[in-house]
Design an enzyme around this catalytic site. Sequence first.
Site, PDB file in Angstrom:
ATOM      1  CG  ASN A   1       9.974  10.247  -3.391  1.00  5.82           C
ATOM      2  OD1 ASN A   1       9.925   9.744  -5.081  1.00  5.82           O
ATOM      3  ND2 ASN A   1       9.360   9.486  -2.758  1.00  5.82           N
TER       4      ASN A   1
ATOM      5  CG  ASP B   1       7.230  11.968  -2.207  1.00  2.22           C
ATOM      6  OD1 ASP B   1       7.342  11.024  -1.322  1.00  2.22           O
ATOM      7  OD2 ASP B   1       8.116  13.324  -2.022  1.00  2.22           O
TER       8      ASP B   1
ATOM      9  CB  SER C   1      16.021  10.840   6.667  1.00  2.40           C
ATOM     10  OG  SER C   1      15.454   9.978   6.168  1.00  2.40           O
TER      11      SER C   1
ATOM     12  N   GLY D   1       4.471  24.207  -2.360  1.00  3.73           N
ATOM     13  CA  GLY D   1       6.429  23.615  -3.014  1.00  3.73           C
ATOM     14  C   GLY D   1       5.994  22.240  -3.182  1.00  3.73           C
TER      15      GLY D   1
ATOM     16  CE  LYS E   1      11.079  14.788  -1.761  1.00  3.02           C
ATOM     17  NZ  LYS E   1       9.462  14.724  -1.336  1.00  3.02           N
TER      18      LYS E   1
END
Length: 294
Positions: free
Chosen positions: A102, A117, A30, A142, A81
Amino acid sequence: MRGAPQQVLNPAEPGAQRRAAVLGSPIAHSLSPALHRAAYAHLGLTGWAYERHELVADQLPGFLAGLDASWAGLSLTMPLKEAALEVAAAASPLARELGNANTLLPGEDGWHADNTDVEGLRRALAGAGPPLDRHAVVVGSGATARSAVAALDALGVRAVTFVLRGRLREPTAAQCRARGLAVQVVPYAEAAPVLAGAALVVSTVPAGAADPLAVALATRPVEDRGAAPAVVLDVVYAGWPTPLARVFGERGAQVVSGLEMLVHQAVAQVRLMTGRQVPAEVLRQAGLAALSSV
């Protein structure tokens, strides 16, 4: 929610000792720590720390129960999430609509869920420059695809073609119906001509999942490849350019890296967690530096 911080501290105090983190699995790759730490340095928040923690969904409640009032917020990635909404005492209307969040923020009554997001995707696409077409192709259906649909809707897109390995997920289909968007589904095996003729493409699948589409596009006869899309956004940011981005770039498309989405959603998260605004360029440079060192 039980286990939420007992007291919410003032995030605007520059010298406050505050903590935040990104949670998910896998998480070692990340870029969020690099982006958020760069934001804290730019804003002079010397007492702030940003960590990463490897967690799966069933570990999230226990992790939250162990946090104290020094925590200013959490960034969430796969596979947390959707689980974030289950542990939240409250959620923004957008997070509720999309069925995923998120971001978790401490509140007096427990953790509050939000979704940045959509803002990240919307700003990344809007920054690409050319006017967007009213039809878009989205790879995947998704949680990230639902954020993409919301962003595309805000930018004026009225029809979406989903390119999928399997069936369109019902929450995503329901979201499209609620927003009045026309929907079509195309399987991977039949997607090459659709992608070749699209004006706007957003790939929302993990690294490697869109590689078969790149191969199919690259092997099409030259006279049958169609005009390049004006804009292609791939949410993957590591190993850039991805095979899909490379193929479209070679055909003249304006390709947008997932780093742009990550930067703009992180700007929004920093604003929610600290109450302060940081320039996107600060985070962009931090992300590029982190990627170049890998």
